[in-house]
Design a protein around this motif. Sequence first.
Motif, PDB file in Angstrom:
ATOM      1  N   ILE A  19       0.967  -0.862   0.094  1.00  0.00           N
ATOM      2  CA  ILE A  19      -0.112  -0.229   0.111  1.00  0.00           C
ATOM      3  C   ILE A  19       1.302   1.329   0.144  1.00  0.00           C
ATOM      4  CG2 ILE A  19      -1.712   1.729   1.464  1.00  0.00           C
ATOM      5  CD1 ILE A  19      -2.854  -1.126   1.938  1.00  0.00           C
ATOM      6  N   LEU A  20       2.127   1.618   0.960  1.00  0.00           N
ATOM      7  CA  LEU A  20       2.692   1.789   0.984  1.00  0.00           C
ATOM      8  C   LEU A  20       3.819   2.460  -0.237  1.00  0.00           C
ATOM      9  CD1 LEU A  20       3.433   4.951   3.144  1.00  0.00           C
ATOM     10  CD2 LEU A  20       5.054   3.235   4.016  1.00  0.00           C
ATOM     11  N   TYR A  21       4.293   1.680  -0.599  1.00  0.00           N
ATOM     12  CA  TYR A  21       5.181   2.373  -1.647  1.00  0.00           C
ATOM     13  C   TYR A  21       4.780   2.065  -2.999  1.00  0.00           C
ATOM     14  CZ  TYR A  21       9.458   0.502  -4.211  1.00  0.00           C
ATOM     15  OH  TYR A  21      10.340   0.377  -5.472  1.00  0.00           O
ATOM     16  N   GLY A  22       4.619   0.077  -3.030  1.00  0.00           N
ATOM     17  CA  GLY A  22       3.419   0.046  -4.160  1.00  0.00           C
ATOM     18  C   GLY A  22       2.315   0.757  -5.608  1.00  0.00           C
ATOM     19  N   ARG A  23       1.447   1.516  -3.856  1.00  0.00           N
ATOM     20  CA  ARG A  23       0.241   2.387  -4.617  1.00  0.00           C
ATOM     21  C   ARG A  23       0.619   3.915  -4.355  1.00  0.00           C
ATOM     22  NH1 ARG A  23      -4.786   1.810  -4.997  1.00  0.00           N
ATOM     23  NH2 ARG A  23      -4.737  -0.461  -5.917  1.00  0.00           N
ATOM     24  N   ALA A  24       1.328   4.180  -2.990  1.00  0.00           N
ATOM     25  CA  ALA A  24       2.063   6.049  -2.465  1.00  0.00           C
ATOM     26  C   ALA A  24       2.674   6.381  -3.409  1.00  0.00           C
ATOM     27  CB  ALA A  24       1.320   5.763  -1.450  1.00  0.00           C
ATOM     28  N   GLY A  25       3.868   4.800  -3.311  1.00  0.00           N
ATOM     29  CA  GLY A  25       5.154   5.190  -3.969  1.00  0.00           C
ATOM     30  C   GLY A  25       5.992   5.810  -3.011  1.00  0.00           C
ATOM     31  N   LEU A  26       5.646   5.480  -1.631  1.00  0.00           N
ATOM     32  CA  LEU A  26       6.286   5.985  -0.992  1.00  0.00           C
ATOM     33  C   LEU A  26       7.808   5.092  -0.258  1.00  0.00           C
ATOM     34  CD1 LEU A  26       4.421   7.900   1.200  1.00  0.00           C
ATOM     35  CD2 LEU A  26       5.812   8.759  -0.575  1.00  0.00           C
ATOM     36  N   MET A  27       8.886   5.010  -0.185  1.00  0.00           N
ATOM     37  CA  MET A  27       9.508   3.876   0.513  1.00  0.00           C
ATOM     38  C   MET A  27       9.751   3.856   1.576  1.00  0.00           C
ATOM     39  SD  MET A  27      12.948   2.869  -1.129  1.00  0.00           S
ATOM     40  CE  MET A  27      13.010   2.132  -3.070  1.00  0.00           C
ATOM     41  N   SER A  28       9.610   2.615   1.904  1.00  0.00           N
ATOM     42  CA  SER A  28      10.289   2.140   3.524  1.00  0.00           C
ATOM     43  C   SER A  28      10.717   1.977   3.617  1.00  0.00           C
ATOM     44  CB  SER A  28       8.539   2.473   4.231  1.00  0.00           C
ATOM     45  OG  SER A  28       9.171   1.579   5.608  1.00  0.00           O
ATOM     46  N   LEU A  29      11.535   1.944   5.121  1.00  0.00           N
ATOM     47  CA  LEU A  29      12.755   0.700   4.637  1.00  0.00           C
ATOM     48  C   LEU A  29      12.406   0.563   6.662  1.00  0.00           C
ATOM     49  CD1 LEU A  29      15.806   1.805   3.189  1.00  0.00           C
ATOM     50  CD2 LEU A  29      14.577  -0.018   2.226  1.00  0.00           C
ATOM     51  N   ALA A  30      11.434   0.937   6.815  1.00  0.00           N
ATOM     52  CA  ALA A  30      10.995   0.309   8.818  1.00  0.00           C
ATOM     53  C   ALA A  30       9.371  -1.080   8.764  1.00  0.00           C
ATOM     54  CB  ALA A  30      10.435   1.839   8.674  1.00  0.00           C
ATOM     55  N   GLN A  31       9.226  -1.476   7.173  1.00  0.00           N
ATOM     56  CA  GLN A  31       8.399  -2.530   7.694  1.00  0.00           C
ATOM     57  C   GLN A  31       8.840  -3.581   8.446  1.00  0.00           C
ATOM     58  OE1 GLN A  31       5.633  -1.531   6.531  1.00  0.00           O
ATOM     59  NE2 GLN A  31       4.004  -2.729   6.854  1.00  0.00           N
ATOM     60  N   GLY A  32      10.083  -3.850   8.928  1.00  0.00           N
ATOM     61  CA  GLY A  32      10.742  -5.036   9.717  1.00  0.00           C
ATOM     62  C   GLY A  32       9.900  -4.146  10.933  1.00  0.00           C
ATOM     63  N   ALA A  33      10.394  -3.022  11.226  1.00  0.00           N
ATOM     64  CA  ALA A  33      10.663  -2.209  12.280  1.00  0.00           C
ATOM     65  C   ALA A  33       9.222  -1.857  12.585  1.00  0.00           C
ATOM     66  CB  ALA A  33      11.069  -0.746  12.213  1.00  0.00           C
ATOM     67  N   PHE A  34       8.491  -1.621  12.208  1.00  0.00           N
ATOM     68  CA  PHE A  34       6.950  -1.945  12.487  1.00  0.00           C
ATOM     69  C   PHE A  34       5.617  -3.480  12.368  1.00  0.00           C
ATOM     70  CE2 PHE A  34       6.461   2.777  10.563  1.00  0.00           C
ATOM     71  CZ  PHE A  34       5.941   2.542  11.325  1.00  0.00           C
ATOM     72  N   MET A  35       7.009  -3.997  12.001  1.00  0.00           N
ATOM     73  CA  MET A  35       6.173  -5.956  12.363  1.00  0.00           C
ATOM     74  C   MET A  35       7.298  -5.563  13.873  1.00  0.00           C
ATOM     75  SD  MET A  35       7.330  -8.619   9.477  1.00  0.00           S
ATOM     76  CE  MET A  35       6.598  -9.549  10.417  1.00  0.00           C
ATOM     77  N   GLY A  36       8.108  -5.173  13.992  1.00  0.00           N
ATOM     78  CA  GLY A  36       8.312  -5.102  15.306  1.00  0.00           C
ATOM     79  C   GLY A  36       7.883  -4.046  16.712  1.00  0.00           C
ATOM     80  N   VAL A  37       7.445  -3.256  16.137  1.00  0.00           N
ATOM     81  CA  VAL A  37       6.566  -2.527  16.663  1.00  0.00           C
ATOM     82  C   VAL A  37       5.011  -3.291  17.840  1.00  0.00           C
ATOM     83  CG1 VAL A  37       4.855  -0.168  16.601  1.00  0.00           C
ATOM     84  CG2 VAL A  37       7.374  -0.341  15.955  1.00  0.00           C
ATOM     85  N   GLY A  38       4.080  -4.153  16.385  1.00  0.00           N
ATOM     86  CA  GLY A  38       3.416  -4.868  17.250  1.00  0.00           C
ATOM     87  C   GLY A  38       3.855  -5.769  17.869  1.00  0.00           C
ATOM     88  N   ALA A  39       4.939  -6.370  17.294  1.00  0.00           N
ATOM     89  CA  ALA A  39       5.024  -7.733  18.073  1.00  0.00           C
ATOM     90  C   ALA A  39       5.630  -7.607  19.198  1.00  0.00           C
ATOM     91  CB  ALA A  39       6.567  -8.499  17.651  1.00  0.00           C
ATOM     92  N   TYR A  40       6.217  -6.451  19.756  1.00  0.00           N
ATOM     93  CA  TYR A  40       6.997  -6.268  21.012  1.00  0.00           C
ATOM     94  C   TYR A  40       5.502  -5.437  21.728  1.00  0.00           C
ATOM     95  CZ  TYR A  40      11.011  -7.734  20.753  1.00  0.00           C
ATOM     96  OH  TYR A  40      12.695  -8.411  21.113  1.00  0.00           O
ATOM     97  N   ALA A  41       4.366  -4.603  21.563  1.00  0.00           N
ATOM     98  CA  ALA A  41       3.434  -3.907  21.918  1.00  0.00           C
ATOM     99  C   ALA A  41       2.163  -5.261  22.149  1.00  0.00           C
ATOM    100  CB  ALA A  41       2.444  -3.122  21.004  1.00  0.00           C
TER     101      ALA A  41
END
Lengths: 306, 262, 338
Positions: C65-87
């Motif tokens: 959604i972020l990269y393919g659709r809105a064209g915004l490259m993120s190098l933090a999707q793994g970190a957001f997985m971490g946010v979810g996991a640790y939360a």
Amino acid sequence: MKSTNRKERWITVESSNPFGQLILGGLTSGLLYALLLLGFMVVFQVSKTVNFAFGQVGMVAAFSAWFFWSSLGLPLPVAIGIGAILAVVVNSAIGIIVITKIPAGRPGLDLVVTLGIFLFLTAVMQLLIDANAHAFPSLGGDKRTVLGGVVVNANDVAIMVLGVFVIGGVYVLFSRTTLGMELRASAENADIAASAGVNVRLLRLGTWTFAGLLAALVAVLVASRLSVDAFYMTPVLIKAFVAGMIGGMDRFFAPLVIAIGIGVYEALAIFIWGSSAGTPAVFLLIIIALAVMPKRFTAARHEVRA
Amino acid sequence: MNATGYAMRTDQLTVRYGSFTALSEVSVGLRAGAITGLIGPNGAGKTTLLNALSGFTDVHSGVVYLEEKDVTTLAAHRRARAGVIRGFQTVRLLERESVLDNVLLGAERLHQPSDCSQILGLPAHWKWRTVARSKAADVLELLGLSSDSHRSVDSLPFASRRLVEVARVLISAPPVVLLDEPAAGLDQRGRIELAGALVRVHEQTGLTMAVVEHDIDFVTRLCGSVIAMDSGSHVMTGTPQEVFSDARVQIAYFGRAANAHA
Amino acid sequence: MTTQIRQLPATPSMMSPPPARWPHLSTVVIVGLIAAVPLVFFGDYWMFVAAKILAFGIAAMGLQILYGRAGLMSLAQGAFMGVGAYAGYLVAQSGLGPGIQLLAVIGAASLVALIVGLPTLRLSPLRLAIVTLAFGELFNWLLINSTEWTGGSQGAPVEPLIIFGFDTSYPLDAYLVALAFAVPLTLFALNLGQTHLGRRMMAIRDSEMAAVSVGVFIPKTKIIAFVLSAVFGGIGGWLYSATTGFIAPPDFDLFASVFLLAAVVIGGSRSVAGAWMGTAFIVLLPEGFNLIGQPNLYALAGGLLLATTALLLPDGFSGVFAHIKSLITRMRAQEDRA
């Protein structure tokens, strides 16, 4: 000699001017970031491609140099020379076989392709040598003198001299010579440059060679200050990459100055907050700096030539 | 409608880029419900005027009025929502998306269901989608693009790509439309068809339109009045006949060629 | 006055299904295939692998959604997985159930996305990528250096989720629980392609000026894309932690983020199906080498295979499907003419 010992050494050893010492340490690491970034930028100029594997090219040179020196007993200069040749070969191969084949107009594809190369080079070196960290010869780190209370070793001096000469040389080459003009022209439009009689292929090969040498040089120097394994160049690459993106890959001095600045700031942060604070301090500053940066520095010029 | 009779007007508008003055104290108006032509040689400031009207450039001094309200500092997207929709000289499309999707992008101004109900796919979103699609079908038919509606725009010939942008502008039936050389690159037949379509839309909706254009025939066919510009200044306003026969305009436009005629 | 609203004209062009339907069909097929994997192999191990694909796939869909659709490259999707996991982990530590955990996961991911995104989304895509990289590095440092909460670099064991009697410490249950999230989230991601919000995102990717000219407020749309992608990432990370039963900082470092990006690009960044295919490729690649009894070969050939695949299929796996589809359409059109 573990990496931590080395870090402590350049901060604490009988220096009577701790601030000057830390500035020197930061300046030399910053120059190493800047030199790696220079190679990164030269490749980008020619190919418009971000090469994620560029640090690993240097790793190949330094790690194999270590191997030839420690396991095969070759003299150090010979070992490093072979390492540098390997880096040139690997970098040219990546350039010719991979980077020129990446189709335009697919942002992100260059990152994925060179990530694949990154993993490949890492795996090859781990397989051929091993996965452990090894101490590298200190390359003049033990030849010291005291200047104004600051302990300066031959390694520091070498980095500063090399940094000034290489960066200055590339600048002069690019801005003042016909060769530089041809390089820029072939980066802009290879077809037009070729039709104007520029040997684009030779120029590209020269660029890959130069960038490979630069990667080898930086990697060997970094190894001599820390230690060498299959991954040690990644933090250096990330900081060089970050400086390039913030400063703009199409400019020359701005990204290099930012790279040096990152090195100095990192040393300062370690000095003030302790050795584990370097990484967070750098990345926090990057986020804050980009967040508060005025718009005209961050956005490409808004032209509505409709 | 307001007292001045202008849907949009500028007062002493000056736009500078560094030391270059692109517009110098320009006071012009777009008569409500009329089609106004903007003419002038390259560098006359036509596109800059369009940018200033649509909020795409910063204004150095002067005022832009929309329905007699000062909108000089209103951001471009807000001006679009207020009803000023523009096209671009270089067509700006979603290149690998369909004609329909490109046109539907223009439906932004139509009242939409909340982002949340769109994300969750609630019925309000599907209802809106049907309405927007039927409007898109209308405007595509008007511009003769119906049969291409599912083609990707990067596979279309240049002329059709221009029409797609015009369709994107027109889908929300905006009160003020600003078009920047919509007929550039069209052949003679295409121009006549486009002019016809714009006249039809104008008759149906009574919108106010400004069209930057070089082609004298196209402007005469389409526009009730013409604003002539040169070197960032307003030269004159009048009917197409008046303006094109004016000596100053001829010199600005044709240089010495006009003298040869005279 | 506006043009009156008419019914859709019954011209053939408007009646024929739009090409956009095609990827949806392929998505259904892909999800079906992934869902069938454990049924084919029917072993705990493959069930576990399939559950992992589902967890990573959810995060990859968010990045799509972020990269393919809105064209915004993120190098933090793994970190957001971490946010979810640790939360999820922290909430579970205080004895709260899956429902509260899910709320915490969504809340934490959204909050962090807002904090990172609000001041920086105006930056150019490349600089935004750097901000996300920096955030990822900071987050990882935080995980390692707050040992008393996160277990530090040693990691921490995660209590299994128990939802309606399904216990994620059993691979089959973990798989079914992940599937129960993957299916609706896939439908949401697909639905986004049908919404105006989704179109707005594409406009930001392709031409910000076109977007502004029709009235799109770009920062708001970017924020929505960023938060949506973070929430997908968070849920993916939470399910991942429940599946593996253990979390550690390296699971969510820069390489995790880069691999998710690789999954999206290799799958074809323009389609939801692509995110699933890419994830399956990235997760199954090492398993494939295990299967042929050459696990060591993966380290060597994996990188080369990744680079080669990306070079050979610049539009990703889903690009191949789209290409075949357009070939068929063209052939049909020729037959019609003949």
